[in-house]
Design a protein around this motif. Structure first.
Motif, mmCIF file in Angstrom:
data_model
loop_
_atom_site.group_PDB
_atom_site.id
_atom_site.type_symbol
_atom_site.label_atom_id
_atom_site.label_comp_id
_atom_site.label_asym_id
_atom_site.label_seq_id
_atom_site.Cartn_x
_atom_site.Cartn_y
_atom_site.Cartn_z
ATOM 1 N N LEU A 58 43.459 64.736 53.793
ATOM 2 C CA LEU A 58 43.293 63.279 53.752
ATOM 3 C C LEU A 58 43.330 62.626 55.135
ATOM 4 O O LEU A 58 42.707 61.570 55.336
ATOM 5 C CB LEU A 58 44.384 62.648 52.878
ATOM 6 C CG LEU A 58 44.417 63.130 51.421
ATOM 7 C CD1 LEU A 58 45.588 62.506 50.684
ATOM 8 C CD2 LEU A 58 43.100 62.807 50.716
ATOM 9 N N GLY A 81 57.293 63.343 50.897
ATOM 10 C CA GLY A 81 56.176 64.109 50.364
ATOM 11 C C GLY A 81 55.923 65.281 51.296
ATOM 12 O O GLY A 81 56.189 65.192 52.491
ATOM 13 N N GLY A 82 55.437 66.393 50.765
ATOM 14 C CA GLY A 82 55.226 67.566 51.612
ATOM 15 C C GLY A 82 56.471 68.425 51.635
ATOM 16 O O GLY A 82 57.057 68.669 50.584
ATOM 17 N N ASN A 94 47.830 66.929 63.974
ATOM 18 C CA ASN A 94 48.929 67.647 63.327
ATOM 19 C C ASN A 94 48.606 69.135 63.301
ATOM 20 O O ASN A 94 47.509 69.532 62.927
ATOM 21 C CB ASN A 94 49.153 67.133 61.893
ATOM 22 C CG ASN A 94 50.097 68.038 61.106
ATOM 23 O OD1 ASN A 94 49.670 68.976 60.446
ATOM 24 N ND2 ASN A 94 51.379 67.766 61.192
ATOM 25 N N SER A 101 50.142 72.129 61.515
ATOM 26 C CA SER A 101 51.107 72.663 60.533
ATOM 27 C C SER A 101 51.060 74.177 60.604
ATOM 28 O O SER A 101 50.006 74.766 60.415
ATOM 29 C CB SER A 101 50.727 72.219 59.116
ATOM 30 O OG SER A 101 50.776 70.834 59.028
ATOM 31 N N VAL A 124 57.637 57.628 60.310
ATOM 32 C CA VAL A 124 56.415 58.296 59.904
ATOM 33 C C VAL A 124 56.261 58.053 58.403
ATOM 34 O O VAL A 124 57.239 58.108 57.656
ATOM 35 C CB VAL A 124 56.440 59.812 60.225
ATOM 36 C CG1 VAL A 124 57.444 60.573 59.389
ATOM 37 C CG2 VAL A 124 55.067 60.431 60.057
ATOM 38 N N GLU A 178 63.560 62.964 50.367
ATOM 39 C CA GLU A 178 62.644 62.137 49.566
ATOM 40 C C GLU A 178 61.176 62.365 49.894
ATOM 41 O O GLU A 178 60.282 61.938 49.171
ATOM 42 C CB GLU A 178 62.910 60.635 49.831
ATOM 43 C CG GLU A 178 64.320 60.142 49.655
ATOM 44 C CD GLU A 178 65.126 60.192 50.950
ATOM 45 O OE1 GLU A 178 64.910 61.122 51.752
ATOM 46 O OE2 GLU A 178 65.967 59.308 51.141
ATOM 47 N N GLY A 212 50.704 63.892 59.371
ATOM 48 C CA GLY A 212 49.599 64.754 58.964
ATOM 49 C C GLY A 212 49.527 64.818 57.447
ATOM 50 O O GLY A 212 50.549 64.980 56.794
ATOM 51 N N LEU A 213 48.358 64.645 56.894
ATOM 52 C CA LEU A 213 48.164 64.701 55.435
ATOM 53 C C LEU A 213 47.006 65.647 55.178
ATOM 54 O O LEU A 213 45.845 65.274 55.401
ATOM 55 C CB LEU A 213 47.797 63.322 54.865
ATOM 56 C CG LEU A 213 48.718 62.141 55.184
ATOM 57 C CD1 LEU A 213 48.108 60.844 54.696
ATOM 58 C CD2 LEU A 213 50.077 62.346 54.536
ATOM 59 N N GLN A 214 47.328 66.858 54.728
ATOM 60 C CA GLN A 214 46.247 67.823 54.594
ATOM 61 C C GLN A 214 45.150 67.316 53.661
ATOM 62 O O GLN A 214 45.429 66.799 52.592
ATOM 63 C CB GLN A 214 46.760 69.178 54.096
ATOM 64 C CG GLN A 214 45.693 70.241 54.308
ATOM 65 C CD GLN A 214 46.144 71.632 53.935
ATOM 66 O OE1 GLN A 214 47.165 71.815 53.286
ATOM 67 N NE2 GLN A 214 45.371 72.626 54.336
ATOM 68 N N GLY A 226 55.736 61.740 48.000
ATOM 69 C CA GLY A 226 57.160 61.451 48.180
ATOM 70 C C GLY A 226 57.694 60.498 47.122
ATOM 71 O O GLY A 226 56.932 59.833 46.411
ATOM 72 N N VAL A 254 48.427 57.170 51.536
ATOM 73 C CA VAL A 254 47.459 57.726 50.567
ATOM 74 C C VAL A 254 46.807 56.581 49.780
ATOM 75 O O VAL A 254 45.600 56.600 49.508
ATOM 76 C CB VAL A 254 48.140 58.737 49.608
ATOM 77 C CG1 VAL A 254 47.161 59.222 48.538
ATOM 78 C CG2 VAL A 254 48.696 59.931 50.395
HETATM 79 C C1 LIG Z 1 49.327 64.117 50.451
HETATM 80 C C2 LIG Z 1 50.242 64.588 51.564
HETATM 81 C C3 LIG Z 1 49.832 65.649 52.389
HETATM 82 C C4 LIG Z 1 50.652 66.083 53.439
HETATM 83 N N1 LIG Z 1 50.208 67.085 54.265
HETATM 84 C C5 LIG Z 1 50.949 67.443 55.358
HETATM 85 C C6 LIG Z 1 50.472 68.413 56.289
HETATM 86 O O1 LIG Z 1 49.399 68.989 56.127
HETATM 87 N N2 LIG Z 1 51.266 68.710 57.367
HETATM 88 C C7 LIG Z 1 52.474 68.089 57.591
HETATM 89 O O2 LIG Z 1 53.138 68.372 58.590
HETATM 90 N N3 LIG Z 1 52.943 67.165 56.715
HETATM 91 C C8 LIG Z 1 52.216 66.826 55.624
HETATM 92 N N4 LIG Z 1 52.684 65.856 54.766
HETATM 93 C C9 LIG Z 1 53.955 65.173 55.084
HETATM 94 C C10 LIG Z 1 53.719 63.864 55.855
HETATM 95 O O3 LIG Z 1 53.102 64.086 57.094
HETATM 96 C C11 LIG Z 1 55.037 63.106 56.103
HETATM 97 O O4 LIG Z 1 55.920 63.916 56.859
HETATM 98 C C12 LIG Z 1 55.723 62.692 54.814
HETATM 99 O O5 LIG Z 1 54.760 62.261 53.883
HETATM 100 C C13 LIG Z 1 56.739 61.581 55.073
HETATM 101 O O6 LIG Z 1 57.418 61.243 53.900
HETATM 102 P P1 LIG Z 1 56.891 60.149 52.817
HETATM 103 O O7 LIG Z 1 55.950 60.919 51.950
HETATM 104 O O8 LIG Z 1 58.123 59.749 52.088
HETATM 105 O O9 LIG Z 1 56.230 59.045 53.560
HETATM 106 C C14 LIG Z 1 51.907 65.446 53.662
HETATM 107 C C15 LIG Z 1 52.308 64.401 52.814
HETATM 108 C C16 LIG Z 1 51.509 63.964 51.773
HETATM 109 C C17 LIG Z 1 51.966 62.825 50.907
#
Ligand SMILES: Cc1cc2nc3c(=O)[nH]c(=O)nc-3n(C[C@H](O)[C@H](O)[C@H](O)COP(=O)(O)O)c2cc1C
Length: 328
Positions: A24, A149-150, A71, A73, A198, A147, A20-22, A288, A204
């Motif tokens: 995006l 993101g999020g 997703n 959250s 994941v 490491e 899930g990417l809020q 991340g 992105v």
């Molecule tokens: C821009 C962005 C937005 C994110 N938004 C959410 C979110 O809304 N809910 C969620 O559970 N995880 C969110 N995440 C986490 C990702 O779903 C994922 O668990 C994480 O990016 C995995 O690690 P990585 O960044 O090293 O690939 C987000 C990550 C990024 C980079």
């Protein structure tokens, strides 16, 4: 190739999941991931209300017939009013096949999902929470290392240790995240005991991601040292790009700012504006450390196919090292 319990459980070709990417993870990005053989996941909180989420899910169903997820959250301390019930209602009515929860335990609605045959993946940043998810009946656990993101949790344990610790602690299949952006990370995660990965940060910088081009270019140029962790003071650690908004948040936390004060900089709405307008300094943007491994904006299909092809080449190389030693 790379068939695991995760590909079987989710009905996908490759064990690659887009987290899930809020703001995006819209149908545009998620459908590209599902079409390319992975699992695309739509972020429910990106839709402002029930109707908008329903529309996004229907758009997804028009764009792909392959499995996809939503997703959910759940971070009540940062959201105005809990929308879990409303989102759940849409998920059930629209026949969504897979749900990825994060933020807090999905225990109160596990049975409701199960009754409708919905697969539940719970995302957790620690072995303790992964065990809990297994005990309440989650079908799979996503474990994310420091490491990522999020939200990396509060324990600061990196994927290299967290993935095998999770693998030796639970029996349901594990999806690993945090630091994975290419075939090397994919294969390493499988070697550490995961049955899928994941990725958030890598997706992105894809053509299908709706972020402003300036944001994607930043993701290509950034190094692994260009992120930082904030929000520890409210026990909701977040890894974001190192920018003015993040530095300001950290300073506020150091001088003991309250949640209300912090909300003036960490509000999600500001993130939406920044991602749409390409403002790299004015808001928090999750990212991340594996941003340092991204060297180009690609299509989702290219990202996924490269991972699978390169993973096969790495496997061959490892086999030859194992059998014959280094080539002279
Ligand atoms: C821009 C962005 C937005 C994110 N938004 C959410 C979110 O809304 N809910 C969620 O559970 N995880 C969110 N995440 C986490 C990702 O779903 C994922 O668990 C994480 O990016 C995995 O690690 P990585 O960044 O090293 O690939 C987000 C990550 C990024 C980079």
């Amino acid at each position: 190739m790379f068939e695991t319990r995760i590909t079987q459980l989710l009905g996908i070709k490759y064990p690659i999941i887009q987290g899930g990417l809020q703001w995006l993870a819209t149908a545009q990005l998620a459908s590209a991931v599902s079409e390319a053989g992975g699992l695309g996941i739509i972020s429910s909180l990106s839709s402002p209300n029930e109707g908008a989420l329903r529309m996004e899910i229907r758009r997804m169903k028009e764009m792909t017939k392959k499995p996809f997820g939503i997703n959910l959250s759940m971070l009540p301390e940062l959201t105005k009013g809990d929308r879990t019930e409303e989102i759940l209602k849409v998920i059930l009515e629209e026949g969504v096949p897979i749900v990825e929860t994060s933020g807090r335990s999905p225990e109160p609605f596990v049975q409701i999902l199960k009754r409708q045959g919905i697969k539940l993946i719970h995302k957790a940043p620690s072995v303790r929470f992964a065990r809990k998810a297994e005990s309440i009946g989650a079908d799979a656990v996503t474990i994310v290392g420091f490491e990522c993101g999020g939200h990396p949790g509060m324990d600061d344990v990196t994927s290299l240790v967290l993935i095998p610790r999770a693998a030796e602690s639970i029996r349901i299949p594990i999806i690993a995240g945090g630091g994975i952006a290419d075939a090397r990370g994919f294969l390493a995660a499988l070697a550490l005991g995961a049955e899928g990965v994941v990725m958030g940060t890598r997706f992105v910088a894809t053509h299908e991601c709706p972020a402003h081009p300036r944001i994607k270019e930043w993701f290509v140029k950034a190094r692994e040292t260009d992120t930082m962790v904030i929000q520890r003071s409210i026990r909701n650690a977040a890894r974001v790009i190192k920018n003015k908004a993040a530095e300001k948040t950290l300073l506020m936390e150091e001088r003991g700012a309250s949640l209300e004060e912090l909300l003036t900089v960490i509000s999600g709405q500001m993130g939406l504006k920044a991602l749409q307008e390409g403002d790299l300094e004015g808001a928090l943007i999750a990212c991340g450390q594996c941003v340092g491994l991204i060297h180009g904006i690609k299509s989702v299909k290219e990202v996924i196919e490269e991972i699978i092809q390169n993973a096969q080449s790495i496997l061959k190389k490892l086999n030859s090292i194992c059998e014959e030693g280094p080539k002279r």
